[in-house]
Scaffold this motif. Structure first.
Motif, PDB file in Angstrom:
ATOM      1  N   LEU A  45       0.683  -1.162  -0.031  1.00  0.00           N
ATOM      2  CA  LEU A  45       0.006   0.113   0.142  1.00  0.00           C
ATOM      3  C   LEU A  45       0.927   1.151   0.046  1.00  0.00           C
ATOM      4  CD1 LEU A  45      -2.963   1.032   0.208  1.00  0.00           C
ATOM      5  CD2 LEU A  45      -2.703   1.201   2.811  1.00  0.00           C
ATOM      6  N   SER A  46       0.729   1.932  -1.086  1.00  0.00           N
ATOM      7  CA  SER A  46       1.750   3.067  -1.336  1.00  0.00           C
ATOM      8  C   SER A  46       1.124   4.347  -0.872  1.00  0.00           C
ATOM      9  CB  SER A  46       2.174   3.107  -2.645  1.00  0.00           C
ATOM     10  OG  SER A  46       1.405   3.350  -3.436  1.00  0.00           O
ATOM     11  N   ARG A  47      -0.214   4.387  -0.870  1.00  0.00           N
ATOM     12  CA  ARG A  47      -1.082   5.953  -0.526  1.00  0.00           C
ATOM     13  C   ARG A  47      -2.218   5.520   0.130  1.00  0.00           C
ATOM     14  NH1 ARG A  47      -1.948  10.759  -5.081  1.00  0.00           N
ATOM     15  NH2 ARG A  47      -3.111  12.124  -3.429  1.00  0.00           N
ATOM     16  N   LEU A  48      -2.648   6.287   0.910  1.00  0.00           N
ATOM     17  CA  LEU A  48      -4.063   6.173   1.565  1.00  0.00           C
ATOM     18  C   LEU A  48      -4.633   7.697   1.758  1.00  0.00           C
ATOM     19  CD1 LEU A  48      -5.650   4.182   3.307  1.00  0.00           C
ATOM     20  CD2 LEU A  48      -4.370   4.909   5.287  1.00  0.00           C
ATOM     21  N   THR A  49      -5.930   7.588   1.377  1.00  0.00           N
ATOM     22  CA  THR A  49      -6.795   8.642   1.499  1.00  0.00           C
ATOM     23  C   THR A  49      -7.992   8.298   2.374  1.00  0.00           C
ATOM     24  OG1 THR A  49      -6.007   9.370  -0.660  1.00  0.00           O
ATOM     25  CG2 THR A  49      -8.159  10.575   0.584  1.00  0.00           C
ATOM     26  N   ILE A  50      -8.247   9.351   3.543  1.00  0.00           N
ATOM     27  CA  ILE A  50      -9.385   9.012   4.293  1.00  0.00           C
ATOM     28  C   ILE A  50     -10.428  10.087   4.452  1.00  0.00           C
ATOM     29  CG2 ILE A  50     -10.234   8.200   6.628  1.00  0.00           C
ATOM     30  CD1 ILE A  50      -7.131   7.271   7.117  1.00  0.00           C
ATOM     31  N   HIS A  51     -11.652   9.863   4.277  1.00  0.00           N
ATOM     32  CA  HIS A  51     -12.702  10.836   4.550  1.00  0.00           C
ATOM     33  C   HIS A  51     -13.846  10.354   5.688  1.00  0.00           C
ATOM     34  CE1 HIS A  51     -11.331  13.619   1.453  1.00  0.00           C
ATOM     35  NE2 HIS A  51     -11.008  12.505   0.745  1.00  0.00           N
ATOM     36  N   ASP A  52     -13.881  11.043   6.666  1.00  0.00           N
ATOM     37  CA  ASP A  52     -15.218  10.889   7.602  1.00  0.00           C
ATOM     38  C   ASP A  52     -14.927   9.600   8.210  1.00  0.00           C
ATOM     39  OD1 ASP A  52     -15.979  13.497   6.929  1.00  0.00           O
ATOM     40  OD2 ASP A  52     -17.077  12.780   4.947  1.00  0.00           O
ATOM     41  N   LEU A  53     -13.840   9.426   8.549  1.00  0.00           N
ATOM     42  CA  LEU A  53     -13.741   7.874   9.427  1.00  0.00           C
ATOM     43  C   LEU A  53     -13.333   8.414  11.085  1.00  0.00           C
ATOM     44  CD1 LEU A  53     -12.236   4.757   8.477  1.00  0.00           C
ATOM     45  CD2 LEU A  53     -11.733   5.626  10.709  1.00  0.00           C
ATOM     46  N   ARG A  54     -14.437   8.171  11.835  1.00  0.00           N
ATOM     47  CA  ARG A  54     -14.262   8.615  13.388  1.00  0.00           C
ATOM     48  C   ARG A  54     -13.870   9.879  13.382  1.00  0.00           C
ATOM     49  NH1 ARG A  54     -15.050   4.320  16.614  1.00  0.00           N
ATOM     50  NH2 ARG A  54     -14.551   2.351  15.860  1.00  0.00           N
ATOM     51  N   ASN A  55     -12.617  10.327  13.664  1.00  0.00           N
ATOM     52  CA  ASN A  55     -12.364  11.809  14.151  1.00  0.00           C
ATOM     53  C   ASN A  55     -11.579  12.431  12.932  1.00  0.00           C
ATOM     54  OD1 ASN A  55      -9.902  10.217  14.818  1.00  0.00           O
ATOM     55  ND2 ASN A  55      -9.254  11.753  16.237  1.00  0.00           N
ATOM     56  N   ILE A  56     -11.391  11.815  11.664  1.00  0.00           N
ATOM     57  CA  ILE A  56     -10.472  12.145  10.613  1.00  0.00           C
ATOM     58  C   ILE A  56     -11.423  12.647   9.736  1.00  0.00           C
ATOM     59  CG2 ILE A  56      -8.974  11.599   8.772  1.00  0.00           C
ATOM     60  CD1 ILE A  56      -8.201   9.127  10.644  1.00  0.00           C
ATOM     61  N   GLU A  57     -11.507  13.934   9.450  1.00  0.00           N
ATOM     62  CA  GLU A  57     -12.380  14.578   8.491  1.00  0.00           C
ATOM     63  C   GLU A  57     -11.688  14.440   7.153  1.00  0.00           C
ATOM     64  OE1 GLU A  57     -13.722  19.124   7.122  1.00  0.00           O
ATOM     65  OE2 GLU A  57     -12.807  18.607   9.137  1.00  0.00           O
ATOM     66  N   ALA A  58     -10.441  14.519   7.164  1.00  0.00           N
ATOM     67  CA  ALA A  58      -9.866  14.028   5.493  1.00  0.00           C
ATOM     68  C   ALA A  58      -8.391  14.121   5.760  1.00  0.00           C
ATOM     69  CB  ALA A  58     -10.216  15.163   4.625  1.00  0.00           C
ATOM     70  N   CYS A  59      -7.691  12.957   5.311  1.00  0.00           N
ATOM     71  CA  CYS A  59      -6.257  12.835   5.129  1.00  0.00           C
ATOM     72  C   CYS A  59      -5.705  12.380   4.020  1.00  0.00           C
ATOM     73  CB  CYS A  59      -5.781  12.403   6.354  1.00  0.00           C
ATOM     74  SG  CYS A  59      -5.789  10.464   6.789  1.00  0.00           S
ATOM     75  N   ASP A  60      -4.504  12.398   3.584  1.00  0.00           N
ATOM     76  CA  ASP A  60      -3.898  11.951   2.327  1.00  0.00           C
ATOM     77  C   ASP A  60      -2.697  11.848   2.685  1.00  0.00           C
ATOM     78  OD1 ASP A  60      -3.166  11.008  -0.159  1.00  0.00           O
ATOM     79  OD2 ASP A  60      -4.279  12.766  -1.260  1.00  0.00           O
ATOM     80  N   PHE A  61      -1.857  10.552   2.523  1.00  0.00           N
ATOM     81  CA  PHE A  61      -0.395  10.618   2.694  1.00  0.00           C
ATOM     82  C   PHE A  61       0.327   9.582   2.078  1.00  0.00           C
ATOM     83  CE2 PHE A  61      -2.489   8.955   6.197  1.00  0.00           C
ATOM     84  CZ  PHE A  61      -1.922   7.617   6.451  1.00  0.00           C
ATOM     85  N   SER A  62       1.410   9.458   1.909  1.00  0.00           N
ATOM     86  CA  SER A  62       2.027   8.192   1.215  1.00  0.00           C
ATOM     87  C   SER A  62       2.631   7.408   2.121  1.00  0.00           C
ATOM     88  CB  SER A  62       3.281   8.836   0.227  1.00  0.00           C
ATOM     89  OG  SER A  62       2.681   9.480  -0.696  1.00  0.00           O
TER      90      SER A  62
END
Length: 233
Positions: A3-20
């Motif tokens: 897994l080289s990149r991950l994007t998360i939206h609206d999971l628990r206290n994470i509104e948005a994040c995107d990182f390698s």
């Protein structure tokens, strides 16, 4: 597969994040409650289609949001394959692999095999077969290509047989389901035994590192025999 990149939206206290992510070790550092475990939960979603912390989807989706979304890029044979899922409050799931929508959760598991390690892992030793059987099946799933179809059919037939038990007046009514289940269950049992047998050399290696200067007699349910794993001095 990595897994080289991950994007998360609206999971628990994470509104948005995107990182390698690195192809080696990745360390998450932060204060309590900052979302470290939620990131691991998001990765688990990509490999299993569900949370390892809660069976209730509504508790995982961020407050006042309708759904959570997790996307990733998986390095596969030198190419990057985009994968993702959206989980709705009603429990429905949308899976996308590459540019194809409407994919199945088990297809995510085939692309991104993973194993969660937690303190509760001791239940594999101290708990009952309810803990150990899924653990073994998860290994079989990633080795035997036809396991999932076989396992799914057993699950469906068992459900139908159990429903018939409530009304059946003789075994004749159940015999058809047993005739269907026996060869399938026998095949699954053979796959499980083969997987455990293949794990023996690895188990002996690591167990020997903990029990130095001992010989390990490691016998598990293979060929109808059961024995205890124990050192001899």
């Amino acid at each position: 597969m990595t897994l080289s990149r991950l994007t998360i939206h609206d999971l628990r206290n994470i509104e948005a994040c995107d990182f390698s992510l690195s192809s080696g070790f990745n360390f998450l550092i932060g204060a309590n409650g900052s979302g470290k475990t939620s990131v691991l939960e998001a990765i688990y979603y990509l490999g299993h289609g569900r949370s390892f912390r809660s069976q209730l989807t509504g508790r995982v989706i961020r407050h006042q949001q309708d759904s959570l979304t997790v996307h990733g890029r998986v390095s596969q044979s030198g190419a990057l394959l985009p994968v993702g899922l959206r989980k709705h409050r009603d429990g429905t799931t949308d899976v996308k692999i590459g540019e194809e929508k409407g994919q199945k959760l088990f297809q995510l598991a085939e692309i991104l095999p993973m194993q969660l390690i937690t303190p509760e892992g001791f239940e594999l030793l101290t708990g009952g077969p309810k803990c150990r059987r899924p653990f073994i099946d998860w290994g079989v799933f990633h080795v035997e290509q036809t396991f999932y179809a076989c396992w799914s059919r057993v699950k469906r037939l068992t459900k139908q047989r159990n429903a018939l038990l409530k009304t059946a007046k003789s075994y004749r009514e159940l015999s058809y389901w047993d005739a269907e289940l026996v060869p399938l269950c026998t095949q699954i049992d053979m796959w499980r035994r083969a997987t455990l047998k293949n794990c023996l050399s690895v188990l002996r290696h690591f167990a020997g590192r903990f029990c130095l200067n001992t010989k390990l007699h490691c016998l598990i349910p293979v060929g109808g025999k059961k024995t205890l794993i124990m050192p001899s001095y």
